[in-house]
Write an enzyme that holds these catalytic residues in place. Structure first.
Site, PDB file in Angstrom:
ATOM      1  N   VAL A  62      35.462  54.692  33.997  1.00 57.32           N
ATOM      2  CA  VAL A  62      36.047  53.520  34.660  1.00 57.32           C
ATOM      3  C   VAL A  62      37.279  53.027  33.906  1.00 57.32           C
ATOM      4  O   VAL A  62      37.378  53.176  32.684  1.00 57.32           O
ATOM      5  CB  VAL A  62      35.002  52.378  34.789  1.00 57.32           C
ATOM      6  CG1 VAL A  62      34.661  51.775  33.429  1.00 57.32           C
ATOM      7  CG2 VAL A  62      35.440  51.322  35.766  1.00 57.32           C
ATOM      8  N   CYS A  63      38.219  52.450  34.675  1.00 58.77           N
ATOM      9  CA  CYS A  63      39.360  51.735  34.105  1.00 58.77           C
ATOM     10  C   CYS A  63      39.549  50.478  34.953  1.00 58.77           C
ATOM     11  O   CYS A  63      38.595  49.997  35.561  1.00 58.77           O
ATOM     12  CB  CYS A  63      40.619  52.615  34.078  1.00 58.77           C
ATOM     13  SG  CYS A  63      41.260  53.037  35.699  1.00 58.77           S
ATOM     14  N   ARG A  64      40.741  49.959  35.032  1.00 58.36           N
ATOM     15  CA  ARG A  64      40.960  48.738  35.815  1.00 58.36           C
ATOM     16  C   ARG A  64      40.904  49.015  37.316  1.00 58.36           C
ATOM     17  O   ARG A  64      40.220  48.335  38.056  1.00 58.36           O
ATOM     18  CB  ARG A  64      42.305  48.116  35.440  1.00 58.36           C
ATOM     19  CG  ARG A  64      42.606  46.834  36.198  1.00 58.36           C
ATOM     20  CD  ARG A  64      43.941  46.225  35.751  1.00 58.36           C
ATOM     21  NE  ARG A  64      44.314  45.146  36.649  1.00 58.36           N
ATOM     22  CZ  ARG A  64      44.994  45.306  37.775  1.00 58.36           C
ATOM     23  NH1 ARG A  64      45.368  46.511  38.168  1.00 58.36           N
ATOM     24  NH2 ARG A  64      45.298  44.270  38.533  1.00 58.36           N
TER      25      ARG A  64
END
Length: 98
Positions: A62-64
């Site tokens: 996951v990231c933003r």
């Protein structure tokens, strides 16, 4: 690249299924909140810290918003890891799981 929707991942967590999440955001982003149990490895450090990961485990990344995690998935998959990108990143996670 494989993807999972945030609500599907949250459901897996609630059923006590083993869920290994790697958060590739920067420190200041993670300080604002992260997926419970996620391991924080910023994207820029992923190749240097790959030895911290178990190549026999399955990882969700996951990231933003999904871009950096997609790149991390490409890097990890090239090294033989089984990975899935969390679609929409933390923006979608917060919308779907609150």
């Amino acid at each position: 690249m494989k993807e999972i929707q945030p609500q599907q991942l949250a459901k897996k967590q609630k059923t006590d299924e083993e869920v290994n999440v790697i958060d590739v955001r920067e420190d200041e982003e993670v300080a604002q909140g992260k997926i419970p149990g996620a391991k924080h490895i910023p994207l820029g450090q992923i190749t240097d810290r790959i030895n911290e990961l178990d190549e026999n485990s399955y990882y969700y990344v996951v990231c933003r918003s999904g871009g950096r995690s997609g790149r991390a998935c490409e890097i990890l998959a090239a090294k033989g890891f089984d990975v899935t990108n969390i679609a929409g990143g933390m923006l979608a996670w917060e919308d779907e799981t609150e």
